[in-house]
Design an enzyme around this catalytic site. Structure first.
Site, PDB file in Angstrom:
ATOM      1  CG  HIS A  19      -2.043  -1.231   1.336  1.00 57.21           C
ATOM      2  ND1 HIS A  19      -1.930  -1.890   2.440  1.00 57.21           N
ATOM      3  CD2 HIS A  19      -2.998  -1.343   0.273  1.00 57.21           C
ATOM      4  CE1 HIS A  19      -3.260  -2.619   1.880  1.00 57.21           C
ATOM      5  NE2 HIS A  19      -3.490  -2.401   1.086  1.00 57.21           N
ATOM      6  CE  LYS A  43     -11.303  -6.386   0.808  1.00 50.51           C
ATOM      7  NZ  LYS A  43     -10.270  -5.595   0.409  1.00 50.51           N
ATOM      8  NE  ARG A  94      -2.186  -8.539  -4.196  1.00 48.04           N
ATOM      9  CZ  ARG A  94      -3.238  -8.597  -3.329  1.00 48.04           C
ATOM     10  NH1 ARG A  94      -3.163  -7.701  -2.243  1.00 48.04           N
ATOM     11  NH2 ARG A  94      -4.303  -9.248  -3.546  1.00 48.04           N
ATOM     12  CB  SER A 132      -4.441  -6.476   4.247  1.00 50.95           C
ATOM     13  OG  SER A 132      -3.790  -5.348   3.736  1.00 50.95           O
TER      14      SER A 132
END
Length: 170
Positions: A19, A43, A94, A132
Site C-alpha cells: 500500500h 472482509k 498485484r 493484508s
C-alpha cells in the site's frame, strides 16, 4: 489547468508496504492524493475503521508526502470521489487475479461517472505477493510479518493477535 485530485481507496486492514508503495508512486501522478479508508464488513476486519484510519494517517505522515491526506468514508466510491472533487481513482494491482476484479470495477465506475478515470499501478515486484489478508493470517499463526509491514504496524498487528488469541499449534 485542472487540478488532478486522486483517490486511493481501500480497507487497509492493515496497511502494508505494498500500500505504501502505491501511495508514494500515486502521489507523484496527482496534485493531491486522498487515501480513502473505507469499511468492508465482508472482509472480516481485524481493526475497527477508526483504528485503521489512525494507522494509515500515521504511516502517511511518516512518509513525509505533503500532497497526501487521509479521509474515512462509507459510501459508493464514485460518490465519495465526486464529493472530494477527484478526477482520478488509483488502484494497485498485484496479479492477474486482481486485474479481472479491478477491470470490472473500473468499468462500473466509468458508467457511473465518465469524468473520473481509473489508473492502475502495478505493485513493485518485490511487494507483489503482499496482501493484508495474508499478513493477518501469517500473524495469527505465529509467523513473522516484519517483511510485509512497517515496524509500527507489525507491533499493532501482533498486539491484536495477542488480544484475540493466536491460531494453530506453534
Amino acid at each position: 489547468m485542472t487540478r488532478r485530485i486522486g483517490i486511493y481507496p481501500g480497507t487497509f486492514d492493515p496497511i502494508t508496504l505494498g500500500h505504501a508503495d502505491i501511495i508514494r508512486r500515486g502521489s507523484k501522478l496527482v496534485d493531491h492524493l486522498i487515501i480513502g479508508v473505507t469499511t468492508n464488513p465482508s472482509k472480516n476486519p481485524m481493526f475497527t475503521t477508526e483504528e485503521r484510519f489512525a494507522m494509515v494517517k500515521r504511516e502517511v505522515k511518516d512518509m513525509g508526502l505533503g500532497n497526501v491526506e487521509v479521509v474515512g468514508f462509507n459510501a459508493l466510491l464514485v460518490k465519495f470521489a465526486q464529493k472530494q472533487g477527484a478526477n482520478v481513482i488509483i488502484r494497485g494491482l498485484r496479479a492477474v487475479a486482481d486485474f479481472e476484479y479491478e477491470y470490472q470495477m473500473a468499468g462500473m465506475n466509468q458508467q457511473l461517472d465518465d469524468d473520473i478515470e481509473t489508473v492502475f499501478l502495478m505493485a513493485d515486484v518485490s511487494l507483489q505477493p503482499i496482501a493484508s489478508k495474508l499478513v493477518k493470517e501469517i500473524a495469527l499463526y505465529g509467523g513473522d510479518i516484519t517483511p510485509f509491514v512497517s515496524p509500527d504496524v507489525r507491533d499493532e498487528v501482533n498486539a491484536r493477535v495477542k488480544e484475540i488469541g493466536p491460531k494453530g499449534d506453534y
